[in-house]
Design a protein around this motif. Structure first.
Motif, PDB file in Angstrom:
ATOM      1  N   LEU A  58       0.702  -1.410   0.141  1.00 46.91           N
ATOM      2  CA  LEU A  58       0.145  -0.017   0.042  1.00 46.91           C
ATOM      3  C   LEU A  58       0.914   1.294   0.011  1.00 46.91           C
ATOM      4  O   LEU A  58       0.593   2.260  -0.786  1.00 46.91           O
ATOM      5  CB  LEU A  58      -0.887   0.088   1.192  1.00 46.91           C
ATOM      6  CG  LEU A  58      -2.008  -0.975   0.974  1.00 46.91           C
ATOM      7  CD1 LEU A  58      -2.890  -0.837   2.686  1.00 46.91           C
ATOM      8  CD2 LEU A  58      -3.108  -0.865   0.014  1.00 46.91           C
ATOM      9  N   ALA A  59       1.895   1.089   0.707  1.00 49.15           N
ATOM     10  CA  ALA A  59       2.908   2.384   0.662  1.00 49.15           C
ATOM     11  C   ALA A  59       3.587   2.572  -0.668  1.00 49.15           C
ATOM     12  O   ALA A  59       3.626   3.591  -1.133  1.00 49.15           O
ATOM     13  CB  ALA A  59       4.048   2.158   1.942  1.00 49.15           C
ATOM     14  N   ILE A  60       3.647   1.289  -1.335  1.00 51.74           N
ATOM     15  CA  ILE A  60       4.291   1.722  -2.688  1.00 51.74           C
ATOM     16  C   ILE A  60       3.313   2.439  -3.797  1.00 51.74           C
ATOM     17  O   ILE A  60       3.415   3.243  -4.387  1.00 51.74           O
ATOM     18  CB  ILE A  60       4.667   0.240  -3.291  1.00 51.74           C
ATOM     19  CG1 ILE A  60       5.909  -0.361  -2.677  1.00 51.74           C
ATOM     20  CG2 ILE A  60       4.812   0.308  -4.804  1.00 51.74           C
ATOM     21  CD1 ILE A  60       6.729  -1.678  -3.236  1.00 51.74           C
ATOM     22  N   GLN A  61       1.877   1.888  -3.351  1.00 52.30           N
ATOM     23  CA  GLN A  61       0.740   2.318  -4.236  1.00 52.30           C
ATOM     24  C   GLN A  61       0.596   3.953  -3.955  1.00 52.30           C
ATOM     25  O   GLN A  61       0.515   4.428  -4.911  1.00 52.30           O
ATOM     26  CB  GLN A  61      -0.231   1.417  -3.968  1.00 52.30           C
ATOM     27  CG  GLN A  61      -1.525   2.050  -4.703  1.00 52.30           C
ATOM     28  CD  GLN A  61      -3.007   1.710  -4.061  1.00 52.30           C
ATOM     29  OE1 GLN A  61      -3.014   2.355  -2.769  1.00 52.30           O
ATOM     30  NE2 GLN A  61      -3.888   1.212  -4.713  1.00 52.30           N
ATOM     31  N   THR A  62       0.710   4.221  -2.788  1.00 50.89           N
ATOM     32  CA  THR A  62       0.636   5.747  -2.349  1.00 50.89           C
ATOM     33  C   THR A  62       1.814   6.452  -2.549  1.00 50.89           C
ATOM     34  O   THR A  62       1.610   7.750  -2.251  1.00 50.89           O
ATOM     35  CB  THR A  62      -0.388   5.793  -1.060  1.00 50.89           C
ATOM     36  OG1 THR A  62       0.405   5.027  -0.157  1.00 50.89           O
ATOM     37  CG2 THR A  62      -1.662   5.189  -0.997  1.00 50.89           C
ATOM     38  N   GLY A  63       2.960   5.998  -2.874  1.00 54.66           N
ATOM     39  CA  GLY A  63       4.089   6.520  -3.000  1.00 54.66           C
ATOM     40  C   GLY A  63       4.551   7.253  -1.499  1.00 54.66           C
ATOM     41  O   GLY A  63       5.489   8.045  -1.448  1.00 54.66           O
ATOM     42  N   LYS A 107       6.563   6.789   2.227  1.00 59.53           N
ATOM     43  CA  LYS A 107       7.738   6.150   3.189  1.00 59.53           C
ATOM     44  C   LYS A 107       7.123   5.439   4.112  1.00 59.53           C
ATOM     45  O   LYS A 107       6.002   5.600   4.787  1.00 59.53           O
ATOM     46  CB  LYS A 107       8.532   7.020   3.610  1.00 59.53           C
ATOM     47  CG  LYS A 107       8.975   8.148   2.690  1.00 59.53           C
ATOM     48  CD  LYS A 107      10.221   7.625   1.823  1.00 59.53           C
ATOM     49  CE  LYS A 107      10.717   8.663   1.154  1.00 59.53           C
ATOM     50  NZ  LYS A 107      11.265   8.446  -0.252  1.00 59.53           N
ATOM     51  N   ILE A 108       7.925   4.195   4.339  1.00 53.97           N
ATOM     52  CA  ILE A 108       7.311   3.137   5.349  1.00 53.97           C
ATOM     53  C   ILE A 108       7.216   3.631   6.722  1.00 53.97           C
ATOM     54  O   ILE A 108       6.352   3.406   7.610  1.00 53.97           O
ATOM     55  CB  ILE A 108       7.665   1.883   5.227  1.00 53.97           C
ATOM     56  CG1 ILE A 108       7.015   0.697   5.894  1.00 53.97           C
ATOM     57  CG2 ILE A 108       9.259   1.821   5.738  1.00 53.97           C
ATOM     58  CD1 ILE A 108       5.798   0.277   5.151  1.00 53.97           C
ATOM     59  N   SER A 153       4.217   7.875   9.563  1.00 52.50           N
ATOM     60  CA  SER A 153       3.010   7.491  10.285  1.00 52.50           C
ATOM     61  C   SER A 153       1.595   7.770   9.790  1.00 52.50           C
ATOM     62  O   SER A 153       0.765   7.317  10.035  1.00 52.50           O
ATOM     63  CB  SER A 153       3.185   7.681  12.072  1.00 52.50           C
ATOM     64  OG  SER A 153       3.228   9.236  12.066  1.00 52.50           O
ATOM     65  N   SER A 154       1.629   8.788   8.995  1.00 52.54           N
ATOM     66  CA  SER A 154       0.411   9.195   8.594  1.00 52.54           C
ATOM     67  C   SER A 154       0.020   8.646   7.269  1.00 52.54           C
ATOM     68  O   SER A 154      -0.891   8.894   6.648  1.00 52.54           O
ATOM     69  CB  SER A 154       0.369  10.907   8.202  1.00 52.54           C
ATOM     70  OG  SER A 154       1.363  10.978   7.297  1.00 52.54           O
ATOM     71  N   ARG A 155       0.688   7.533   6.800  1.00 52.52           N
ATOM     72  CA  ARG A 155       0.499   7.155   5.573  1.00 52.52           C
ATOM     73  C   ARG A 155      -0.745   6.160   5.538  1.00 52.52           C
ATOM     74  O   ARG A 155      -1.042   5.843   6.706  1.00 52.52           O
ATOM     75  CB  ARG A 155       1.808   6.004   5.035  1.00 52.52           C
ATOM     76  CG  ARG A 155       1.613   4.765   5.676  1.00 52.52           C
ATOM     77  CD  ARG A 155       2.809   4.038   5.289  1.00 52.52           C
ATOM     78  NE  ARG A 155       3.415   3.384   6.438  1.00 52.52           N
ATOM     79  CZ  ARG A 155       2.988   2.126   6.942  1.00 52.52           C
ATOM     80  NH1 ARG A 155       1.909   1.720   6.450  1.00 52.52           N
ATOM     81  NH2 ARG A 155       3.484   1.504   7.999  1.00 52.52           N
ATOM     82  N   PHE A 156      -1.429   5.972   4.257  1.00 54.95           N
ATOM     83  CA  PHE A 156      -2.825   5.340   4.389  1.00 54.95           C
ATOM     84  C   PHE A 156      -2.463   3.722   4.765  1.00 54.95           C
ATOM     85  O   PHE A 156      -1.396   3.250   4.202  1.00 54.95           O
ATOM     86  CB  PHE A 156      -3.302   5.273   2.806  1.00 54.95           C
ATOM     87  CG  PHE A 156      -4.422   4.495   2.700  1.00 54.95           C
ATOM     88  CD1 PHE A 156      -5.653   4.591   3.394  1.00 54.95           C
ATOM     89  CD2 PHE A 156      -4.245   3.391   1.908  1.00 54.95           C
ATOM     90  CE1 PHE A 156      -6.641   3.844   2.999  1.00 54.95           C
ATOM     91  CE2 PHE A 156      -5.366   2.284   1.736  1.00 54.95           C
ATOM     92  CZ  PHE A 156      -6.510   2.836   2.335  1.00 54.95           C
ATOM     93  N   CYS A 194      10.575   3.149  -0.707  1.00 57.47           N
ATOM     94  CA  CYS A 194       9.744   3.200   0.568  1.00 57.47           C
ATOM     95  C   CYS A 194      10.439   3.127   1.880  1.00 57.47           C
ATOM     96  O   CYS A 194      10.198   3.542   2.920  1.00 57.47           O
ATOM     97  CB  CYS A 194       8.941   1.911   0.525  1.00 57.47           C
ATOM     98  SG  CYS A 194       7.193   2.409  -0.345  1.00 57.47           S
ATOM     99  N   LEU A 195      11.874   2.243   1.861  1.00 55.75           N
ATOM    100  CA  LEU A 195      12.489   2.237   3.103  1.00 55.75           C
ATOM    101  C   LEU A 195      13.479   3.546   3.336  1.00 55.75           C
ATOM    102  O   LEU A 195      14.201   3.396   3.793  1.00 55.75           O
ATOM    103  CB  LEU A 195      13.363   1.018   2.835  1.00 55.75           C
ATOM    104  CG  LEU A 195      12.899  -0.346   3.021  1.00 55.75           C
ATOM    105  CD1 LEU A 195      13.591  -1.438   2.483  1.00 55.75           C
ATOM    106  CD2 LEU A 195      12.042  -0.502   4.516  1.00 55.75           C
ATOM    107  N   ASN A 196      13.188   4.479   2.412  1.00 59.47           N
ATOM    108  CA  ASN A 196      13.683   5.894   2.617  1.00 59.47           C
ATOM    109  C   ASN A 196      15.245   5.990   1.877  1.00 59.47           C
ATOM    110  O   ASN A 196      16.017   6.823   2.482  1.00 59.47           O
ATOM    111  CB  ASN A 196      13.930   6.170   4.333  1.00 59.47           C
ATOM    112  CG  ASN A 196      13.154   7.264   4.478  1.00 59.47           C
ATOM    113  OD1 ASN A 196      12.794   7.991   3.609  1.00 59.47           O
ATOM    114  ND2 ASN A 196      12.781   7.217   5.880  1.00 59.47           N
TER     115      ASN A 196
END
Ligand SMILES: [Zn+2]
Ligand SMILES: [Zn+2]
Length: 1023
Positions: free
Chosen positions: A231-236, A238-239, A242-245, A454-456
């Motif tokens: 999902l993080a990849i989908q929404t672009g 970073k893992i 904390s506010s990611r979808f 995603c892993l920064n």
């Protein structure tokens, strides 16, 4: 006792949201003893072909469904509009067709997503009886209204759904945890509880059946984190953001019956069991198109297709074949027609013939052929293709094997493919024509890059790591190493280090590799269905964006092999536009009379031009590999050499260049000896000393370059029958070289039976084995080489027109490097250029007094529309008035500035650099005095190089130790060399490397070949 069945499952076709592969979903259903399983992807049914097959093979009933996006009114397109979810499931074949038709309507109403609305559902009326619908997840309309405290609205929606769908179910999900410490999690769980309580009320009050589901997005409970990552990849995101979808609650995996039972109160479970029982008894999908292995051929409406194909072919015999050869051609034609009749594929020829004729009628340029069908005499005689298969020794059997006839696969190039697709729609009806979609899957390189991002990791580092893994092209060429673990096992040491340092990466790579990551459009594949069989009723379609044409959700393999549709490849080829434009500019009867086709391919000027290295704009030959290979093989001397060179520079085949060159030398010596000794020994010149082999490989200097050659070897040397010849061809086509060794024994035995020694047989097998993974088909190579010859012919005989057109197209296509190369080659030939002029220029470049006048559109920042408006106004009212009457919108300040700076106002142009910036090159030929000298001096031997050109860039930098160093670029026309200067070189030559200086440089290439360290430098334009 009835068991639980998953009715809400997302597969990888819920792109970058679902993580379960179709096979995993079926496997899990088998493991848990479920009798059926549904797949309900978001706005997509791409899983169907695979799902249907896998489920049937495993004796599981596939329940085909889709989670649609539903809005209030599809006519409204508001940014940020709220769409809701709606799960629909097919009960039978008719239901499946209804889902397909709904998908088509959803695609037509695409706005960010494919969408439907209530009116559309009403419109389907009684057709919805074959569909089951559920109230769906929290994003369903009813649950959403409940959650937002709108009980009236919820009830209104309930009565709508319940009345429109004869089989409507209230869907219960349980993913939240009311005791969670996290406030948001708790809120989610409370909402869920509220929804379930209300749904239960509805159930008891209105007697609407209920089902329990698990909104499953991944196969195992342990995949939860991996899925979050996806999902993080989908929404672009970073893992560690904390506010990611992310999903609230948990348990979004595929689960077993007891787990589900434990989740729900007994009463709910009991009620659900009843529904499950009804659903499993009343759902049975049989898709006849997937069951019977039939083909659904389109038809032009001709009553007797076989008679018509023959009639058209005989017309071709009379117009395309000299009388003396009629017998030979008719014999081959009769043989082919027999096979074509047996395979019942005449209509495919007629359809192709029809759209090619239409294109020609509308003055469209049609390619001479492409792919194996160019080897079929019938296509040539009908005028679908333009190379004569008998003259060029092409193979009908490569295209259609008489022992195992397959569908003819027509690939045809056009200068204007949109015209052809539009024509097909008109001719066969929009319902019967569909462009094919493609599934882009995650492959090692892109997967690693995405994970690292995603892993920064910063972008550069991510790219640096991922580029050490094979890309898709290489992966296809080496199917055997498809397994991601194997690929990583042999990866570079720093990749291994990376995986050791963070074991999560390996797990993610394994989980993600090969997942669908987007849907695209096939380059040219178009389906045309049989009359009365609308494709959209059987194949779900989608759109990539609102403006684009719809495409199929299934890929071409599923459509052809599983559904039995016929695909036609309608491809665009810009070179055909080049040819057409040049013909238009030349506008000379002689050109049309002499234009190269099958018979006049021996213009010495053409070969001289190619051997001179002036290759820009020549179809297939302008790449770096060709520039290098042509001198290596000793130059091009005839048309067959063009066929060979175009084939030998392909990836994997280049390894044969040295053998090709050596054999050619051997052959020439042999010829010379024969001439000297006065021997008139006829026949093939010995290379391998195996007569039949030497004959088969005669045109390619004893090297296997074509699939047809392997087929001929198998047939004539190993004595294979056509079935086994076809087997070997299929393996080559599929590049399934790892399966090749299975055929070795068969091949050797065959050769021995034909009287060859085992050693000889082994020798030949070894040759085949080494080449098999990379071979082209000759029919394609010859057809494309004809286009190569044609472009070279135009360049050699009509250079002014050639450069004018190519330069225009290069600018239009924003191919800056090609533009510079063309300009440079034109200067080499003494062609003069005139600067853009408000009084004289046209929109694009044109010819003026045997010179090329720059068009106004060539000036960056002006653009085609503005240029053509200026030109047409000027032609009407003269320059002076043009400048006055043209509105500011057209003559913007920056347009005027650009035109002034480039000298179009008749003024002196501002300065060189500006001119280069505006046109892409300087109209003054700086190198003119040095051109010959540089060319003569240049050479390359091993890692030693001598080259020259103008310094166009110098970039200074510090090394890790704090020493000075510099990178410089030296340009000579299109050629560019990178030079590195460390402190030693800077001390010696630092003064010479200044922008604008023209240098001859001698130096050594670095091992990675990307740059050169100079050892000697001569300044040519000394000051
Ligand atoms: Zn949903
Ligand atoms: Zn869902």
């Amino acid at each position: 006792m009835s068991k639980f069945v998953h009715l809400h499952t997302h597969s990888e076709f819920s792109v970058l949201d679902g993580m379960s592969r179709v096979t995993e979903i079926v496997e899990k259903a088998v493991e848990y003893g479920h009798s059926a399983v549904a797949i309900t992807d978001h706005g997509n049914m791409g899983s169907v072909p695979k799902f249907y097959e896998e489920a049937k093979n495993n004796k599981i009933e596939p329940i085909i469904g889709q989670e649609f996006y539903i809005v209030e009114d599809v006519k409204k397109t508001e940014k940020g509009e709220q769409s809701h979810h709606l799960v629909l499931l097919a009960r039978n074949y008719d239901g499946y067709r209804t889902l397909c038709r709904l998908s088509a309507i959803a695609a037509e109403n695409f706005y960010y997503r494919p969408r439907i609305d209530h009116n559309i559902l009403r419109y389907f009326g009684s057709d919805l009886k074959d569909i089951m619908a559920t109230s769906t997840c929290m994003s369903g309309e009813i649950p959403n209204a409940i959650m937002n405290n709108k009980p009236k609205k919820a009830k209104r929606l309930l009565s709508f759904y319940n009345s429109v769908f004869p089989n409507f179910f209230l869907e219960f999900m349980q993913h939240g945890d009311v005791k969670s410490r996290d406030r948001k999690e708790r809120k989610f769980a409370e909402d869920e509880e509220k929804i379930n309580e209300t749904l239960w009320e509805y159930h008891t009050k209105y007697d609407i059946p209920i089902v329990v589901t698990n909104d499953s997005h991944y196969p195992e409970p342990t995949d939860s984190w991996n899925h979050e990552f996806l999902l993080a990849i989908q929404t672009g995101a970073k893992i560690d953001d904390s506010s990611r979808f992310k999903f609230r609650g948990d348990g979004y995996h595929i689960t077993d019956t007891s787990d589900m039972r434990n989740h729900f109160p007994k009463a709910i479970w009991k009620a659900s069991e009843q529904s499950m029982d009804w659903i499993t008894k009343n759902t049975r999908i049989r898709i006849p198109e997937l069951e019977n292995k039939e083909h659904y051929l389109p038809s032009t409406g001709v009553k007797s297709p076989s008679r018509e194909v023959r009639r058209l072919s005989i017309v071709g015999v009379n117009s395309r074949v000299p009388v003396s050869k009629h017998k030979r051609y008719i014999k081959q034609l009769d043989y082919e027609l027999e096979v074509i009749k047996k395979a019942k594929v005449e209509n495919i020829f007629l359809v192709a013939d029809d759209y090619v004729k239409d294109a020609k009628k509308h003055d469209k340029e049609v390619g001479s052929g492409r792919g194996s069908m160019a080897g079929v005499l019938t296509s040539y005689l009908m005028g679908i293709t333009d190379v004569d298969p008998i003259r060029f020794n092409l193979s009908f059997e490569r295209a259609i094997n008489p022992a195992r006839p397959s569908l003819p696969d027509f690939d045809i190039d056009f200068d204007d493919k949109d015209h052809v697709v539009a024509y097909l729609r008109k001719r066969y009806g929009t319902e019967n024509v569909l462009q094919i979609g493609t599934l882009n899957r995650m492959h090692p390189r892109s997967t690693l890059q995405k994970i690292l991002k995603c892993l920064n990791y910063d972008f550069r580092t991510a790219v640096a790591y991922s580029q050490q893994l094979p890309d898709t092209g290489e992966m296809i060429a080496n199917r055997s190493s498809r397994d991601i673990r194997e690929i990583l096992e042999v990866a570079a040491p720093d990749i291994k280090q990376l995986l050791d340092d963070d074991p999560r990466i390996l797990e993610l790579m394994v989980k993600f590799d090969g997942l669908v990551q987007s849907v695209g459009k096939h380059a040219g594949g178009v389906l045309i269905s049989a009359p009365g069989q609308p494709i959209r009723d059987i194949v779900p379609i989608t759109k990539i964006s609102a403006e684009k044409e719809p495409v199929s959700q299934f890929d071409k393999i599923a459509l052809e092999k599983q559904f039995g549709f016929v695909k036609f490849d309608i491809l665009g080829l810009s070179t055909l536009r080049v040819i057409k434009e040049i013909k238009r500019l030349v506008d000379n009867e002689d050109l049309f009379k002499d234009f190269p086709d099958n018979d006049n391919l021996d213009d010495e000027e053409v070969f001289k031009l190619i051997n001179s290295g002036s290759l820009t704009g020549i179809f297939q030959l302008e790449g770096f590999a060709c520039r290098q290979a042509i001198p290596q093989i000793g130059g091009i001397h005839d048309f067959e050499d063009i066929v060979s060179i175009a084939s030998i520079v392909r990836p994997g085949v280049t390894q044969f260049i040295p053998v090709f060159a050596a054999n050619r030398k051997k052959k020439n010596k042999f010829k010379k000896v024969n001439v000297q000794s006065g021997s008139n020994e006829k026949g093939t010149i010995k290379i391998h000393g195996i007569k039949k082999l030497d004959k088969i490989l005669e045109s390619t200097e004893g090297v296997i370059l074509f699939q047809e050659q392997v087929m001929a070897i198998a047939q004539h040397i190993a004595g294979f029958d056509m079935i086994r010849v076809d087997d070997i061809k299929e393996k080559i086509k599929a590049k399934a070289t790892d399966e090749f060794d299975d055929m070795r024994l068969d091949f050797i035995n065959g050769c021995v039976e034909q009287g060859y020694k085992i050693k000889t047989a082994d020798y030949i097998w070894d040759m085949i084995r080494r080449a098999a993974g990379y071979l082209y088909n000759r029919a394609h190579a010859v057809s494309y080489s004809l286009i190569t010859y044609q472009t070279a012919y135009l360049k050699a005989n009509y250079p002014l027109e050639f450069f004018t057109v190519c330069i225009n197209m290069a600018r239009e296509g924003k191919k800056d490097r090609q533009l510079v190369a063309l300009h440079d080659e034109a200067l080499d030939l003494g062609i003069k250029f005139l600067r853009p002029s408000l009084t004289r220029s046209e929109t694009w470049c044109n010819i003026e007094d045997d010179k090329i006048r720059m068009g106004l559109a060539m000036v960056k920042g002006v653009g085609e529309t503005t240029a053509s408006e200026i030109v047409s106004t000027r032609n009407e009212m003269g320059v002076r008035r043009t400048l006055k009457v043209l509105p500011k919108k057209v003559l913007r300040v920056n347009v005027i500035k650009a035109l002034k700076e480039v000298g179009a106002y008749g003024n002196k142009y501002a300065d060189e650099d500006k001119q280069v910036a505006l046109l892409g090159f300087s109209l003054r030929d700086h190198l003119s005095h040095y051109r010959k000298r540089i060319k003569k001096a240049s050479y390359e031997k091993g890692n030693e190089v001598l080259f020259g050109g103008q310094v166009t860039e110098v970039r200074k930098q510090k090394t890790k130790n704090g020493d000075d160093m510099a990178f410089a670029k030296i340009s000579f026309g299109a050629e560019q060399n990178n030079v590195v200067l460390f402190s030693d070189q800077l001390a010696d030559f630092g003064n010479d490397f200044k922008v604008g200086n023209i240098l001859l440089v001698y130096g050594k290439k670095q091992p990675n070949y990307s740059s050169i360290i100079p050892e000697g430098v001569e300044l040519l334009n000394g000051n």
